[in-house]
Design a protein around this motif. Structure first.
Motif, PDB file in Angstrom:
ATOM      1  N   THR A 188       0.861  -1.061   0.169  1.00 21.78           N
ATOM      2  CA  THR A 188       0.041   0.108   0.158  1.00 21.78           C
ATOM      3  C   THR A 188       0.652   1.193  -0.164  1.00 21.78           C
ATOM      4  O   THR A 188       2.078   1.293   0.298  1.00 21.78           O
ATOM      5  CB  THR A 188      -0.960   0.057   1.069  1.00 21.78           C
ATOM      6  N   PRO A 189       0.445   2.376  -0.243  1.00 15.50           N
ATOM      7  CA  PRO A 189       1.101   3.853  -0.307  1.00 15.50           C
ATOM      8  C   PRO A 189       1.571   3.898   0.854  1.00 15.50           C
ATOM      9  O   PRO A 189       2.802   4.303   1.255  1.00 15.50           O
ATOM     10  CB  PRO A 189       0.112   4.711  -0.765  1.00 15.50           C
ATOM     11  N   GLN A 190       0.840   3.502   2.099  1.00 12.98           N
ATOM     12  CA  GLN A 190       1.344   3.862   3.402  1.00 12.98           C
ATOM     13  C   GLN A 190       2.571   3.041   3.718  1.00 12.98           C
ATOM     14  O   GLN A 190       3.448   3.461   4.579  1.00 12.98           O
ATOM     15  CB  GLN A 190       0.291   3.482   4.412  1.00 12.98           C
ATOM     16  N   SER A 191       2.390   1.663   3.201  1.00 17.47           N
ATOM     17  CA  SER A 191       3.561   0.723   3.744  1.00 17.47           C
ATOM     18  C   SER A 191       4.785   1.229   2.822  1.00 17.47           C
ATOM     19  O   SER A 191       5.922   1.145   3.323  1.00 17.47           O
ATOM     20  CB  SER A 191       3.416  -0.810   3.522  1.00 17.47           C
ATOM     21  N   LEU A 192       4.614   1.720   1.487  1.00 19.41           N
ATOM     22  CA  LEU A 192       5.710   2.261   0.795  1.00 19.41           C
ATOM     23  C   LEU A 192       6.453   3.298   1.547  1.00 19.41           C
ATOM     24  O   LEU A 192       7.379   3.662   1.469  1.00 19.41           O
ATOM     25  CB  LEU A 192       5.070   2.421  -0.572  1.00 19.41           C
ATOM     26  N   PHE A 193       5.606   4.285   1.984  1.00 20.96           N
ATOM     27  CA  PHE A 193       6.008   5.468   2.540  1.00 20.96           C
ATOM     28  C   PHE A 193       6.903   5.090   3.981  1.00 20.96           C
ATOM     29  O   PHE A 193       7.930   5.914   4.041  1.00 20.96           O
ATOM     30  CB  PHE A 193       4.841   6.435   3.100  1.00 20.96           C
ATOM     31  N   SER A 194       6.397   4.255   4.674  1.00 22.60           N
ATOM     32  CA  SER A 194       6.949   3.588   5.853  1.00 22.60           C
ATOM     33  C   SER A 194       8.395   3.106   5.468  1.00 22.60           C
ATOM     34  O   SER A 194       9.301   2.952   6.487  1.00 22.60           O
ATOM     35  CB  SER A 194       6.146   2.765   6.575  1.00 22.60           C
ATOM     36  N   ARG A 195       8.483   2.753   4.254  1.00 25.30           N
ATOM     37  CA  ARG A 195       9.896   2.049   3.854  1.00 25.30           C
ATOM     38  C   ARG A 195      10.784   3.142   3.492  1.00 25.30           C
ATOM     39  O   ARG A 195      12.323   2.794   3.515  1.00 25.30           O
ATOM     40  CB  ARG A 195       9.774   1.076   3.031  1.00 25.30           C
ATOM     41  N   LEU A 196      10.554   4.344   3.014  1.00 29.56           N
ATOM     42  CA  LEU A 196      11.360   5.360   2.882  1.00 29.56           C
ATOM     43  C   LEU A 196      12.486   5.660   4.058  1.00 29.56           C
ATOM     44  O   LEU A 196      11.997   5.616   5.138  1.00 29.56           O
ATOM     45  CB  LEU A 196      10.742   6.480   2.626  1.00 29.56           C
ATOM     46  N   PRO A 197      13.660   5.979   3.707  1.00 31.14           N
ATOM     47  CA  PRO A 197      14.341   6.478   4.925  1.00 31.14           C
ATOM     48  C   PRO A 197      13.964   7.540   5.581  1.00 31.14           C
ATOM     49  O   PRO A 197      13.119   8.480   5.095  1.00 31.14           O
ATOM     50  CB  PRO A 197      15.842   6.998   4.101  1.00 31.14           C
ATOM     51  N   ARG A 198      14.144   7.720   6.737  1.00 33.92           N
ATOM     52  CA  ARG A 198      13.454   8.762   7.562  1.00 33.92           C
ATOM     53  C   ARG A 198      13.416  10.332   7.084  1.00 33.92           C
ATOM     54  O   ARG A 198      12.510  10.950   7.119  1.00 33.92           O
ATOM     55  CB  ARG A 198      14.026   8.634   9.127  1.00 33.92           C
ATOM     56  N   PRO A 199      14.846  10.716   6.772  1.00 34.07           N
ATOM     57  CA  PRO A 199      14.647  12.168   6.027  1.00 34.07           C
ATOM     58  C   PRO A 199      13.777  12.418   5.045  1.00 34.07           C
ATOM     59  O   PRO A 199      13.401  13.221   4.720  1.00 34.07           O
ATOM     60  CB  PRO A 199      16.122  12.289   5.753  1.00 34.07           C
ATOM     61  N   CYS A 200      13.613  11.284   4.105  1.00 31.22           N
ATOM     62  CA  CYS A 200      12.689  11.345   2.890  1.00 31.22           C
ATOM     63  C   CYS A 200      11.323  11.476   3.416  1.00 31.22           C
ATOM     64  O   CYS A 200      10.639  12.019   2.969  1.00 31.22           O
ATOM     65  CB  CYS A 200      12.905  10.115   1.850  1.00 31.22           C
ATOM     66  N   GLN A 201      10.798  10.767   4.519  1.00 31.29           N
ATOM     67  CA  GLN A 201       9.611  10.854   4.971  1.00 31.29           C
ATOM     68  C   GLN A 201       9.302  12.238   5.492  1.00 31.29           C
ATOM     69  O   GLN A 201       8.194  12.915   5.079  1.00 31.29           O
ATOM     70  CB  GLN A 201       9.304   9.777   6.165  1.00 31.29           C
TER      71      GLN A 201
END
Length: 407
Positions: free
Chosen positions: A6-19
């Protein structure tokens, strides 16, 4: 077969600075759209015609002073009015923004474009740094909400125009982050840079000094256990060497805060060159605490002015004693304490007050932490965006016509 992410899970996989930068970009884009829509309703001003272009919009208000520093430098002789008082001049504006914008001369772009780019990059950096400083206390998810809140706040537009607020915020954030990790000596360059970005050196030095004093008091057991525990955060620096380095950082910051006034004195030959310039905007001499009594009396009358001042002091006390703010740790709490004391001592409470509250960004993290639920956080975000619509329209845009509402 595994389900598609899901978009949410993809977002959570991003490096923290990217989030953090993704949230920052969404909030900053919304602010950009508000600025551009507001510009379409803006009449002719001293800085541009009706419905100004983006670059003309960047010329509004104090942005021109930073351009004067590049084109004319700082005046060796202070301008005087007919009454012999110092009038408004470039010494009130620190040189870091103009200096960094000059590094982009090779682009061929105008100063206002270059300075806006510096401001935007510093704004992005401030979001990442504040998250690194405060997310351990609030949690990662809440910290993202706080980034959205601060970068959607009523004066968020100032974080992407040729003003030095972004630079001041990122440098203060870097100073507090390094100091909170016990790396106070590594924070010195950032503290010095903060002093040459915005006039935040005095409150930053005071905050660091008060933090050091509190750490020493706690380490030596001079107060009963739990004393002031409902007001001041727990001690964070356990080793004597960390406290010594914090003291060195505080003293260096205080010295750096005095450097700009000394430079103005040596350059102009007038000892009060900086303070006389700063107070030229208010038309009165520097008198600690007095402007609050005078200005609030102008707003609501002399008698109610005292009542309003009492309300302001109570509100500041309630804010500082809030568990959510204390929970952010001593670095953020003492910064808020030092900055609030600085505003109460030296600030002339005009309509610039909202912009000058931006350095209290940790309060946004405290508000999000206290809100708790998504519904309450959305309500806070909606209030901030509504305030931004009003501020951009009535202050940044229409305030330029009557010079009644000053950003």
């Amino acid at each position: 077969m595994s389900a598609s992410p899901t978009p949410q899970s993809l977002f959570s996989r991003l490096p923290r600075p990217c989030q953090v930068l993704a949230v920052w970009a969404a909030a900053s884009t919304l602010t950009f759209l508000i600025l551009r829509l507001g510009a379409q309703d803006t009449p002719a001003t001293p800085w541009g015609g009706a419905a100004p272009s983006w670059e003309e919009h960047m010329r509004f208000w104090d942005a021109g002073w930073y351009n004067r520093i590049i084109e004319e430098g700082y005046p060796a002789q202070l301008p005087l009015g007919a009454d012999g008082r110092v009038t408004q001049n470039a010494w009130a504006f620190m040189p870091l923004l103009s200096g960094l914008a000059s590094l982009l001369n090779w682009t061929g772009w105008s100063f206002y474009v270059r300075a806006a780019i510096v401001s935007i990059l510093a704004s992005a950096g401030a979001a990442v740094v504040m998250d690194r400083l405060l997310s351990p206390a609030t949690g990662r998810r809440a910290s993202l909400w706080a980034v959205a809140l601060i970068w959607s706040s009523p004066c968020a537009a100032v974080l992407q125009v040729p003003y030095a607020e972004s630079l001041g915020l990122v440098m203060v954030g870097l100073t507090l982050w390094q100091a909170s990790r016990g790396r106070a000596l590594a924070a010195i360059p950032f503290a010095v840079a903060a002093c040459f970005a915005r006039p935040v050196g005095v409150p930053l030095g005071a905050a660091l000094g008060l933090w050091w004093a509190w750490e020493v008091v706690g380490a030596r057991g001079w107060l009963p256990p739990g004393w002031f525990s409902r007001l001041v955060p727990e001690h964070g620096l356990q080793r004597p060497g960390e406290r010594t380095r914090l003291l060195a950082l505080a003293l260096t910051t205080c010295a750096a805060a005095l450097t700009w006034p000394v430079i103005a004195w040596l350059f102009t030959g007038r000892q009060d060159a900086y303070t006389a310039t700063e107070t030229s905007w208010r038309g009165a001499d520097l008198a600690p605490f007095a402007p609050w009594l005078t200005r609030l009396g102008d707003w609501v009358g002399p008698h109610l002015g005292l009542v309003l001042l009492a309300v302001v002091l109570v509100a500041a006390g309630l804010l500082l004693s809030a568990p959510a703010l204390r929970g952010l740790g001593p670095a953020a709490w003492f910064w808020c304490l030092g900055y609030l004391l600085y505003l109460l001592a030296f600030f002339d409470p005009t309509t610039s007050v909202l912009r000058l509250l931006l350095p209290l960004a940790p309060v946004g993290w405290a508000l999000v932490a206290a809100a708790g639920t998504t519904r309450r956080r959305l309500a806070l975000l909606a209030v901030c965006i509504a305030g931004q619509l009003v501020w951009v329209s009535w202050v940044w845009d229409l305030g330029s016509v009557s010079i009644r509402w000053v950003p």
